[in-house]
Design an enzyme around this catalytic site. Structure first.
Site, PDB file in Angstrom:
ATOM      1  N   VAL A  40      23.435 -28.244  34.010  1.00 44.79           N
ATOM      2  CA  VAL A  40      23.523 -26.821  34.386  1.00 44.79           C
ATOM      3  C   VAL A  40      23.319 -26.595  35.889  1.00 44.79           C
ATOM      4  CG1 VAL A  40      22.868 -25.914  32.113  1.00 44.79           C
ATOM      5  CG2 VAL A  40      21.068 -26.351  33.822  1.00 44.79           C
TER       6      VAL A  40
ATOM      7  N   TYR B  77       6.857 -23.585  37.753  1.00 45.10           N
ATOM      8  CA  TYR B  77       7.438 -23.158  36.479  1.00 45.10           C
ATOM      9  C   TYR B  77       7.451 -21.640  36.361  1.00 45.10           C
ATOM     10  CZ  TYR B  77       8.087 -23.114  31.399  1.00 45.10           C
ATOM     11  OH  TYR B  77       8.563 -22.892  30.129  1.00 45.10           O
TER      12      TYR B  77
ATOM     13  N   ALA C  36       7.100 -19.438  38.715  1.00 40.38           N
ATOM     14  CA  ALA C  36       7.937 -18.845  39.780  1.00 40.38           C
ATOM     15  C   ALA C  36       9.403 -18.880  39.359  1.00 40.38           C
ATOM     16  CB  ALA C  36       7.735 -19.599  41.093  1.00 40.38           C
ATOM     17  N   SER C  37       9.830 -20.010  38.791  1.00 33.77           N
ATOM     18  CA  SER C  37      11.237 -20.120  38.372  1.00 33.77           C
ATOM     19  C   SER C  37      11.553 -19.133  37.252  1.00 33.77           C
ATOM     20  CB  SER C  37      11.556 -21.551  37.926  1.00 33.77           C
ATOM     21  OG  SER C  37      10.944 -21.859  36.678  1.00 33.77           O
ATOM     22  N   LYS C  38      10.604 -18.938  36.339  1.00 29.15           N
ATOM     23  CA  LYS C  38      10.854 -18.043  35.205  1.00 29.15           C
ATOM     24  C   LYS C  38      10.752 -16.577  35.626  1.00 29.15           C
ATOM     25  CE  LYS C  38      11.506 -21.213  32.052  1.00 29.15           C
ATOM     26  NZ  LYS C  38      12.801 -21.357  31.364  1.00 29.15           N
TER      27      LYS C  38
ATOM     28  N   ILE D 113       5.306 -23.097  21.926  1.00 34.95           N
ATOM     29  CA  ILE D 113       6.215 -23.498  20.844  1.00 34.95           C
ATOM     30  C   ILE D 113       6.158 -25.025  20.770  1.00 34.95           C
ATOM     31  CG2 ILE D 113       8.595 -23.404  19.998  1.00 34.95           C
ATOM     32  CD1 ILE D 113       7.405 -20.587  20.412  1.00 34.95           C
TER      33      ILE D 113
HETATM   34  P1  NAI Z   1      12.514 -29.347  25.825  1.00 35.76           P
HETATM   35  O1  NAI Z   1      12.057 -30.203  26.943  1.00 35.76           O
HETATM   36  O2  NAI Z   1      12.219 -29.764  24.428  1.00 35.76           O
HETATM   37  O3  NAI Z   1      14.100 -29.099  25.934  1.00 35.76           O
HETATM   38  C1  NAI Z   1      14.704 -28.770  27.151  1.00 35.76           C
HETATM   39  C2  NAI Z   1      16.118 -29.296  27.140  1.00 35.76           C
HETATM   40  O4  NAI Z   1      16.733 -28.930  28.397  1.00 35.76           O
HETATM   41  C3  NAI Z   1      16.202 -30.823  27.035  1.00 35.76           C
HETATM   42  O5  NAI Z   1      17.061 -31.218  25.994  1.00 35.76           O
HETATM   43  C4  NAI Z   1      16.757 -31.246  28.393  1.00 35.76           C
HETATM   44  O6  NAI Z   1      17.564 -32.394  28.333  1.00 35.76           O
HETATM   45  C5  NAI Z   1      17.557 -30.018  28.788  1.00 35.76           C
HETATM   46  N1  NAI Z   1      17.830 -30.008  30.225  1.00 35.76           N
HETATM   47  C6  NAI Z   1      16.966 -30.274  31.244  1.00 35.76           C
HETATM   48  N2  NAI Z   1      17.599 -30.245  32.413  1.00 35.76           N
HETATM   49  C7  NAI Z   1      18.900 -29.946  32.142  1.00 35.76           C
HETATM   50  C8  NAI Z   1      20.059 -29.800  32.966  1.00 35.76           C
HETATM   51  N3  NAI Z   1      20.009 -29.953  34.286  1.00 35.76           N
HETATM   52  N4  NAI Z   1      21.229 -29.488  32.361  1.00 35.76           N
HETATM   53  C9  NAI Z   1      21.299 -29.329  31.003  1.00 35.76           C
HETATM   54  N5  NAI Z   1      20.232 -29.478  30.193  1.00 35.76           N
HETATM   55  C10 NAI Z   1      19.054 -29.791  30.756  1.00 35.76           C
HETATM   56  O7  NAI Z   1      11.903 -27.904  26.124  1.00 35.76           O
HETATM   57  P2  NAI Z   1      11.691 -26.634  25.150  1.00 35.76           P
HETATM   58  O8  NAI Z   1      10.270 -26.525  24.862  1.00 35.76           O
HETATM   59  O9  NAI Z   1      12.678 -26.627  24.079  1.00 35.76           O
HETATM   60  O10 NAI Z   1      12.039 -25.460  26.174  1.00 35.76           O
HETATM   61  C11 NAI Z   1      13.266 -24.744  26.122  1.00 35.76           C
HETATM   62  C12 NAI Z   1      13.165 -23.552  27.049  1.00 35.76           C
HETATM   63  O11 NAI Z   1      12.111 -22.694  26.612  1.00 35.76           O
HETATM   64  C13 NAI Z   1      12.824 -23.957  28.480  1.00 35.76           C
HETATM   65  O12 NAI Z   1      13.523 -23.115  29.369  1.00 35.76           O
HETATM   66  C14 NAI Z   1      11.325 -23.695  28.554  1.00 35.76           C
HETATM   67  O13 NAI Z   1      10.934 -23.436  29.865  1.00 35.76           O
HETATM   68  C15 NAI Z   1      11.190 -22.483  27.656  1.00 35.76           C
HETATM   69  N6  NAI Z   1       9.861 -22.290  27.068  1.00 35.76           N
HETATM   70  C16 NAI Z   1       9.262 -23.253  26.291  1.00 35.76           C
HETATM   71  C17 NAI Z   1       8.016 -23.008  25.722  1.00 35.76           C
HETATM   72  C18 NAI Z   1       7.312 -24.002  24.855  1.00 35.76           C
HETATM   73  O14 NAI Z   1       6.114 -23.777  24.540  1.00 35.76           O
HETATM   74  N7  NAI Z   1       7.928 -25.073  24.418  1.00 35.76           N
HETATM   75  C19 NAI Z   1       7.315 -21.730  25.925  1.00 35.76           C
HETATM   76  C20 NAI Z   1       8.027 -20.804  26.774  1.00 35.76           C
HETATM   77  C21 NAI Z   1       9.252 -21.087  27.300  1.00 35.76           C
END
Ligand code: NAI
Length: 262
Positions: free
Chosen positions: A67, A157, A159-161, A190
């Site tokens: 992305v 993190y 700041a980005s969000k 989560i």
């Molecule tokens: P995760 O680490 O399990 O999944 C993130 C996915 O994004 C991975 O599959 C990774 O390969 C992909 N990714 C990373 N860089 C990329 C790039 N340059 N291009 C395409 N894909 C890329 O993380 P999770 O927990 O599923 O988080 C998903 C979203 O939710 C994130 O934006 C995170 O910041 C947000 N979030 C997560 C929380 C949590 O407690 N798990 C809470 C609040 C927000």
């Protein structure tokens, strides 16, 4: 039927893991055509195969995508729209977390986090705009509950969000007259590989401290719950559906009551 997303073309980034994978599965269960994008093709293909093997009404189409590469994002979205007849929604779940020590800030690491979390979402929203105008579709961007309750190590993190939320607000104002809605979702903890990472051993097993950490996360919720990816995904099904036609520019908080802002 309420919240009907059957047949809609939904592009989800970060779909190889955690919340993005949960979103892909829930939308496939609801009959959507899911274009699942992620940086890591192998993990993405495995996840798409797993979901497609469940015999759900919808389908998942895996698409390797970084992305942060604006030109590649534009090509990928144009290609997906041509293949599936359009795009009804984009969901920006791709994200990374890097611990930052505010006493000794690693600016390269901050830039990396901004590049994926903010510019990644920006690239997808930008490339999706013409497609979403054509279908009066919507965008949903993943923010974080950390915006309401930050920890020092989350400097980059949050700041980005915060930037993602401002992108959401301004895009909502700009695209409203085109019939496009733009919202953000700011989940609490989560249970995904992102929050397990510091507790995951090289052999893939979880370290002894994980159960204690999970209990700490639970104790932050008046419901005594840690969320599952589907808890976020169902909120997004609502946001993408026609029932949310009056809803734009907002940030929603599926967070188990982790914060209860006015
Ligand atoms: P995760 O680490 O399990 O999944 C993130 C996915 O994004 C991975 O599959 C990774 O390969 C992909 N990714 C990373 N860089 C990329 C790039 N340059 N291009 C395409 N894909 C890329 O993380 P999770 O927990 O599923 O988080 C998903 C979203 O939710 C994130 O934006 C995170 O910041 C947000 N979030 C997560 C929380 C949590 O407690 N798990 C809470 C609040 C927000």
């Amino acid at each position: 039927m309420a919240f009907d997303v059957a047949g809609r073309v939904i592009l989800v980034t970060g779909a190889a893991s955690g919340i993005g994978a949960g979103i892909a599965e829930v939308f496939a269960a609801e009959g959507a055509v899911v274009v699942a994008a992620d940086l890591f093709a192998d993990r993405l293909d495995a996840e798409a195969h797993r979901i497609n093997s469940l015999g759900l009404r919808g389908t998942v189409h895996a698409m390797q995508l970084d992305v942060t590469d604006a030109a590649a994002v534009e090509r990928a979205l144009d290609g997906a729209a041509a293949e599936h007849g359009g795009i009804d929604a984009v969901i920006n779940s791709a994200g990374i977390f890097i611990d930052i020590d505010p006493h000794d800030i690693d600016t390269d690491a901050v830039r990396r986090v901004m590049e994926v979390n903010f510019f990644g979402a920006l690239n997808v929203c930008s490339a999706a705009t013409k497609h979403l105008i054509a279908r009066k579709g919507s965008m949903v961007n993943l923010a974080t509950g950390g915006l309401d309750r930050p920890l020092p190590a989350q400097l980059a993190y949050v700041a980005s969000k915060a930037a993602v939320v401002e992108l959401t607000r301004t895009m909502a104002l700009a695209l409203g007259s085109d019939g496009v809605r733009v919202n953000a979702v700011a989940p609490g903890y989560i249970d995904t590989p992102m929050i397990r990472r510091n507790y995951t051993l090289p052999n893939g097993e979880l370290s002894a401290g994980w159960e204690d950490q999970l209990e700490t996360y639970r104790s932050l919720s008046p419901l005594h719950l840690v969320g599952e990816p589907s808890d976020v995904a169902w909120q997004i099904v609502y946001l993408v559906s026609d029932e949310a036609r009056f809803v734009t520019g907002q940030t929603f908080r599926p967070n188990g009551g982790f914060v209860v802002p006015r």
